[in-house]
Structure formats: C-alpha cells, structure tokens
Design an enzyme around this catalytic site. Structure first.
Site, mmCIF file in Angstrom:
data_model
loop_
_atom_site.group_PDB
_atom_site.id
_atom_site.type_symbol
_atom_site.label_atom_id
_atom_site.label_comp_id
_atom_site.label_asym_id
_atom_site.label_seq_id
_atom_site.Cartn_x
_atom_site.Cartn_y
_atom_site.Cartn_z
ATOM 1 N N TYR A 104 0.870 -1.185 0.000
ATOM 2 C CA TYR A 104 0.000 0.000 0.000
ATOM 3 C C TYR A 104 0.902 1.228 0.000
ATOM 4 O O TYR A 104 1.332 1.740 1.039
ATOM 5 C CB TYR A 104 -0.940 0.002 1.207
ATOM 6 C CG TYR A 104 -1.924 -1.153 1.199
ATOM 7 C CD1 TYR A 104 -2.174 -1.887 0.035
ATOM 8 C CD2 TYR A 104 -2.605 -1.519 2.347
ATOM 9 C CE1 TYR A 104 -3.059 -2.945 0.032
ATOM 10 C CE2 TYR A 104 -3.504 -2.579 2.346
ATOM 11 C CZ TYR A 104 -3.705 -3.289 1.191
ATOM 12 O OH TYR A 104 -4.588 -4.350 1.189
ATOM 13 N N HIS A 106 -0.289 -12.181 0.685
ATOM 14 C CA HIS A 106 -1.241 -11.282 0.041
ATOM 15 C C HIS A 106 -2.044 -11.940 -1.089
ATOM 16 O O HIS A 106 -3.256 -11.793 -1.171
ATOM 17 C CB HIS A 106 -0.482 -10.059 -0.504
ATOM 18 C CG HIS A 106 -1.310 -8.820 -0.590
ATOM 19 N ND1 HIS A 106 -0.806 -7.565 -0.325
ATOM 20 C CD2 HIS A 106 -2.605 -8.613 -0.914
ATOM 21 C CE1 HIS A 106 -1.755 -6.665 -0.483
ATOM 22 N NE2 HIS A 106 -2.863 -7.269 -0.849
ATOM 23 N N SER A 136 -12.466 -4.766 0.848
ATOM 24 C CA SER A 136 -13.437 -3.916 0.125
ATOM 25 C C SER A 136 -14.859 -4.248 0.584
ATOM 26 O O SER A 136 -15.742 -4.504 -0.233
ATOM 27 C CB SER A 136 -13.293 -4.054 -1.385
ATOM 28 O OG SER A 136 -12.085 -3.497 -1.844
ATOM 29 N N PRO A 137 -15.113 -4.210 1.899
ATOM 30 C CA PRO A 137 -16.428 -4.631 2.413
ATOM 31 C C PRO A 137 -17.561 -3.682 2.041
ATOM 32 O O PRO A 137 -18.728 -4.034 2.195
ATOM 33 C CB PRO A 137 -16.218 -4.650 3.937
ATOM 34 C CG PRO A 137 -15.136 -3.642 4.154
ATOM 35 C CD PRO A 137 -14.209 -3.778 2.981
ATOM 36 N N LEU A 138 -17.197 -2.490 1.543
ATOM 37 C CA LEU A 138 -18.228 -1.524 1.116
ATOM 38 C C LEU A 138 -18.325 -1.468 -0.406
ATOM 39 O O LEU A 138 -19.018 -0.613 -0.947
ATOM 40 C CB LEU A 138 -17.905 -0.131 1.687
ATOM 41 C CG LEU A 138 -17.759 -0.087 3.216
ATOM 42 C CD1 LEU A 138 -17.313 1.292 3.682
ATOM 43 C CD2 LEU A 138 -19.072 -0.486 3.886
ATOM 44 N N GLY A 139 -17.609 -2.344 -1.061
ATOM 45 C CA GLY A 139 -17.654 -2.366 -2.528
ATOM 46 C C GLY A 139 -16.436 -1.757 -3.180
ATOM 47 O O GLY A 139 -16.356 -1.694 -4.407
HETATM 48 N N1 NAP Z 1 -6.160 -8.496 0.458
HETATM 49 C C1 NAP Z 1 -6.371 -7.792 -0.633
HETATM 50 O O1 NAP Z 1 -6.047 -8.200 -1.761
HETATM 51 C C2 NAP Z 1 -7.023 -6.458 -0.499
HETATM 52 C C3 NAP Z 1 -7.485 -5.769 -1.630
HETATM 53 C C4 NAP Z 1 -8.111 -4.544 -1.438
HETATM 54 C C5 NAP Z 1 -8.250 -4.026 -0.157
HETATM 55 N N2 NAP Z 1 -7.764 -4.694 0.925
HETATM 56 C C6 NAP Z 1 -7.913 -4.181 2.312
HETATM 57 O O2 NAP Z 1 -9.279 -3.978 2.557
HETATM 58 C C7 NAP Z 1 -9.478 -2.636 2.992
HETATM 59 C C8 NAP Z 1 -10.856 -2.156 2.591
HETATM 60 O O3 NAP Z 1 -10.995 -2.179 1.187
HETATM 61 P P1 NAP Z 1 -11.041 -0.830 0.311
HETATM 62 O O4 NAP Z 1 -10.438 0.264 1.075
HETATM 63 O O5 NAP Z 1 -10.491 -1.202 -1.007
HETATM 64 O O6 NAP Z 1 -12.597 -0.617 0.051
HETATM 65 P P2 NAP Z 1 -13.862 -0.330 0.970
HETATM 66 O O7 NAP Z 1 -13.529 -0.525 2.382
HETATM 67 O O8 NAP Z 1 -14.978 -1.105 0.408
HETATM 68 O O9 NAP Z 1 -14.132 1.201 0.670
HETATM 69 C C9 NAP Z 1 -13.236 2.183 1.120
HETATM 70 C C10 NAP Z 1 -13.851 3.542 0.968
HETATM 71 O O10 NAP Z 1 -15.058 3.594 1.662
HETATM 72 C C11 NAP Z 1 -15.264 4.890 2.164
HETATM 73 N N3 NAP Z 1 -15.964 4.721 3.447
HETATM 74 C C12 NAP Z 1 -15.510 4.043 4.511
HETATM 75 N N4 NAP Z 1 -16.426 4.065 5.498
HETATM 76 C C13 NAP Z 1 -17.469 4.774 5.021
HETATM 77 C C14 NAP Z 1 -18.725 5.140 5.572
HETATM 78 N N5 NAP Z 1 -19.100 4.739 6.796
HETATM 79 N N6 NAP Z 1 -19.564 5.871 4.792
HETATM 80 C C15 NAP Z 1 -19.200 6.256 3.555
HETATM 81 N N7 NAP Z 1 -18.021 5.939 2.969
HETATM 82 C C16 NAP Z 1 -17.174 5.209 3.711
HETATM 83 C C17 NAP Z 1 -13.899 5.509 2.371
HETATM 84 O O11 NAP Z 1 -13.961 6.839 1.941
HETATM 85 P P3 NAP Z 1 -12.847 7.941 2.334
HETATM 86 O O12 NAP Z 1 -11.602 7.513 1.615
HETATM 87 O O13 NAP Z 1 -13.426 9.199 1.794
HETATM 88 O O14 NAP Z 1 -12.682 7.917 3.806
HETATM 89 C C18 NAP Z 1 -12.977 4.611 1.565
HETATM 90 O O15 NAP Z 1 -12.266 5.250 0.558
HETATM 91 C C19 NAP Z 1 -8.332 -1.883 2.334
HETATM 92 O O16 NAP Z 1 -8.153 -0.616 2.875
HETATM 93 C C20 NAP Z 1 -7.220 -2.843 2.549
HETATM 94 O O17 NAP Z 1 -6.744 -2.753 3.884
HETATM 95 C C21 NAP Z 1 -7.171 -5.905 0.768
#
Ligand code: NAP
Length: 285
Positions: free
Chosen positions: A53, A128, A208-211
C-alpha cells in the site's frame, strides 16, 4: 465495542483498512494520521495494511510507516491494537502490482515490515495473493518458518480459494488464523470461503467490504435494500453493509478502508449494530 477473535488477539469487530491512505489519490499525511487516531478513539483495535500500500515513488511500505507513526504519536493507549500486514505483492510503475511468492522474497519482506512497524514480531502476517510461478505450499511454508523464527506471531492468507485454505491449514495448523478475501454486497463470490473459515475457526476478513474505494459512497444506489434498512434505522447504508457481514458468522471481521476521520467513525459504529431477522431477510443476499 463488540469484540471478535483473531488467533490469540481480541479485536474490535470492525477494523480499519489502510489502503486508501497510501495509494495514489491519497490525502495528505496529517489527514491520514488523524484518520488512524479517529479510529483508535472510536475503539478500533485492528488495522489492516500491506507493504504494497504505497505509491510507485515511495517504494514498499508507505502505509506501514504511516501506521507506525500514528500509533507512536497517539495520545491514548494503543497497546491492544493488532496491526495486520501482508507481503507477496510489489507495487510497480506502471502498476499496479506484481507477485512475490518465493520463500526468500517473503522472508525478507516480513522482516522489512517488522522493522517499518517497529515491532519484534508482527501480530498477523498475511500472504497477500498466490503467486502463479511458485507452488502454494512453498509460499505457505515460508510463513511457517517465520512463525517458528518468531518474526510473526500468527499467519494469514488472502485471495485464497477453498482448496488453498485447506492446503494452508494442513501446513500451518493452528498457526493459520485468518483468511482475507473480497466480500461485500456487490461481491459475494467468497461465501464458500467464509463458510469454510467458520467451520475451521479461522477469522474471515472481508476486503473492500463496502464495494471498494470507488463504489463505497454509492452503496445505497447500487443496493437499494441496504438504503431502505439504513433509512429505517437512521444509520448509513455503509453501517448496514458491515452489520450484515458481521451477521453471517462470528468469525467475520470487516476492514473498511478510510482516508478521512468521518468515514471510520461512522463505520466503527457497525460493530454494535444488530439487524433483526426481518431486516436481514429484506437485504436479500
Ligand atoms: N487483500 C487484498 O487483496 C485487499 C485488496 C483490497 C483491499 N484490501 C484491504 O481492505 C481494505 C478495505 O478495502 P477498500 O479500502 O479497497 O474498500 P472499501 O472498504 O470497500 O471502501 C473504502 C472507501 O469507503 C469509504 N468509506 C468508509 N467508510 C465509510 C462510511 N461509513 N460511509 C461512507 N463511505 C465510507 C472511504 O472513503 P474515504 O476515503 O473518503 O474515507 C474509503 O475510501 C483496504 O483498505 C485494505 O486494507 C485488501
């Protein structure tokens, strides 16, 4: 805040994902540090990161260094925080990521992550993503050695199918404590892996629990049932999505990403949001 277990650690049922704070498009360092501090203030005790990251100009480890800095500068008690990192991906330019699954690469990467995080042993170190050029058992064997050498406390895997989870479990035994796969209202393909984790007693961390970063704000637009339940409860649809994931099994620990304090402050509330059977049925997934 409701707690869940990851191996020997008790952590908040909702964690913080660090990726949005470090990849290109990220906000300034002060906002990122404030976001991590807001998570800690809200009771979050799990932070998910990875050496990959980062932005190409930074090399590996931007997010790990950011988290270490935020923990060091936090005014409160952060001794119970589990920082879960990952190795096996390399941020490249042009990107995004290439694989690094050889035992030698993973061993060096884990030691570098420990140094960046400023810890003697990494609480949870996750492989990973499988490397198609390296037999899976060899990569997992490296994690076993890292546990035995005391570089990591627990091992986890990510982006693994059910066969890979079973293979890793047979090699690592109790040293394997978690699986991190994509899972959200938009991506339910890993339901079989989630169920297997529940059967084996492994934590399941939906990524990416929020999409995902680019769709999280449109969750209610994309999945109107979540918007409807959110309106009924007067909470955000993002909280409903996280509460729904938590309801699927008591091994689930979502790690919503954030780059601003309000996002994680809102998401953290989902740890204590219970949905009724009727509301869960209305979500229809
Ligand atoms: N293992 C893997 O291959 C892999 C791949 C992808 C991700 N990940 C991990 O999973 C984590 C989560 O995935 P992600 O960050 O890709 O996607 P996500 O959690 O689905 O979405 C992240 C976005 O959601 C917004 N958000 C968070 N809480 C919110 C709320 N309560 N209301 C409105 N918007 C909200 C944030 O906006 P703001 O930025 O404006 O705060 C953020 O940019 C990553 O950060 C990483 O640690 C792992």
């Amino acid at each position: 805040m409701r707690q869940r277990r990851i191996g020997s650690f008790s952590v908040s049922a909702v964690g913080l994902g660090g990726m949005p704070m470090s990849i290109p498009g990220r906000k300034d360092r002060a906002t990122s540090i404030a976001t991590i501090h807001a998570a800690l203030d809200a009771g979050v005790t799990l932070i998910d990161t990875a050496d990959a990251y980062t932005a190409p100009s930074d090399g590996q480890g931007h997010n790990e260094e950011l988290i270490a800095e935020a923990l060091a500068s936090y005014g409160g008690d952060s001794s119970s925080v589990l920082v879960a990192t990952k190795g096996g991906l390399i941020y490249a330019d042009p990107g995004p990521w290439t694989r690094g699954g050889t035992p030698g690469y993973l061993t060096d990467a884990a030691k570098q992550s420990a140094a960046r995080l400023g810890v003697d042993a990494i609480g949870l170190y996750q492989f990973h993503r499988p490397d198609p050029d390296v037999p899976y058992a060899e990569s997992i064997g490296a994690l076993k050695n890292l546990v035995q050498e005391g570089v990591i406390v627990h091992a986890g895997i990510s982006n693994a199918d059910t066969d890979q989870i079973r293979e890793a479990h047979s090699i690592l035994g109790d040293d394997l404590v978690s699986v991190q796969n994509q899972f959200s209202p938009a991506h339910t393909d890993s339901r079989a892996e989630l169920d297997l984790c529940a059967e084996l007693g492994l934590a399941f961390l939906p990524w990416s629990p929020l999409g995902g970063i680019h769709r999280a704000s449109d969750l209610a637009e994309d999945h109107s049932a979540f918007g409807d339940v959110a309106a009924e409860l007067e909470v955000s649809p993002q909280q409903v999505a996280l509460a729904w994931e938590l309801s699927l099994a008591d091994v689930v620990v979502p790690i919503p990403g954030a780059s601003r304090p309000p996002s994680i402050i809102d998401s953290a509330k989902a740890a204590d949001l219970k949905l009724s059977n009727e509301q869960l049925a209305n979500l229809g997934c």
